[in-house]
Design a protein around this motif. Structure first.
Motif, PDB file in Angstrom:
ATOM      1  N   PRO A 153      -2.541   5.948  11.140  1.00 46.66           N
ATOM      2  CA  PRO A 153      -3.947   5.507  11.111  1.00 46.66           C
ATOM      3  C   PRO A 153      -4.254   4.559   9.938  1.00 46.66           C
ATOM      4  N   GLN A 154      -3.735   4.881   8.774  1.00 46.89           N
ATOM      5  CA  GLN A 154      -3.947   4.029   7.602  1.00 46.89           C
ATOM      6  C   GLN A 154      -3.270   2.673   7.801  1.00 46.89           C
ATOM      7  N   ASP A 213      -5.220   0.456  10.246  1.00 43.65           N
ATOM      8  CA  ASP A 213      -6.401  -0.141   9.604  1.00 43.65           C
ATOM      9  C   ASP A 213      -6.015  -1.369   8.788  1.00 43.65           C
ATOM     10  N   ILE A 214      -4.905  -1.285   8.075  1.00 44.16           N
ATOM     11  CA  ILE A 214      -4.440  -2.408   7.263  1.00 44.16           C
ATOM     12  C   ILE A 214      -4.048  -3.581   8.157  1.00 44.16           C
ATOM     13  N   ILE A 262       3.268   2.192   2.001  1.00 47.79           N
ATOM     14  CA  ILE A 262       3.551   2.761   3.310  1.00 47.79           C
ATOM     15  C   ILE A 262       4.962   2.330   3.701  1.00 47.79           C
ATOM     16  N   GLU A 311       0.828  -1.211   0.000  1.00 46.46           N
ATOM     17  CA  GLU A 311       0.000   0.000   0.000  1.00 46.46           C
ATOM     18  C   GLU A 311       0.863   1.263   0.000  1.00 46.46           C
ATOM     19  N   VAL A 345       1.176   8.361   8.595  1.00 46.54           N
ATOM     20  CA  VAL A 345       0.430   7.268   7.961  1.00 46.54           C
ATOM     21  C   VAL A 345       0.007   6.194   8.963  1.00 46.54           C
TER      22      VAL A 345
END
Length: 91
Positions: free
Chosen positions: A57-58, A61-62, A25, A23, A55
């Protein structure tokens, strides 16, 4: 950098790392070189998967959607084993 996951082992850490990098990151594995160290270092739980603060929070979630630390489904009983006449034989 913020910790997004504390890995149980090196393989676990790399699975999370690859999912995050897919993704786009950036990931840093803190303590990767310490696994298996002698002395007072624990053999497990020393690898932290870290990501930039912006990044996190993203990334969280992943990581939450990954099937980590879940029991493996049981293998079928011998009665349910595939029939050798179907072309597949056990190795």
């Amino acid at each position: 950098m913020k910790i997004v996951y504390q890995a149980a082992n090196l393989i676990d850490a790399h699975l999370v790392r690859h999912a995050l990098e897919a993704e786009e990151i950036p990931v840093f594995l803190q303590g990767e070189a310490l696994t298996g160290g002698m002395g007072e270092l624990p053999l497990f739980g020393t690898i932290l998967v870290c990501v930039p603060d912006i990044v996190w929070p993203q990334a969280k979630d992943i990581v939450d959607t990954l099937p980590l630390n879940q029991p493996v489904e049981a293998l079928p009983d011998d009665d349910e084993a595939p029939d050798a006449s179907q072309g597949w034989l056990p190795a």
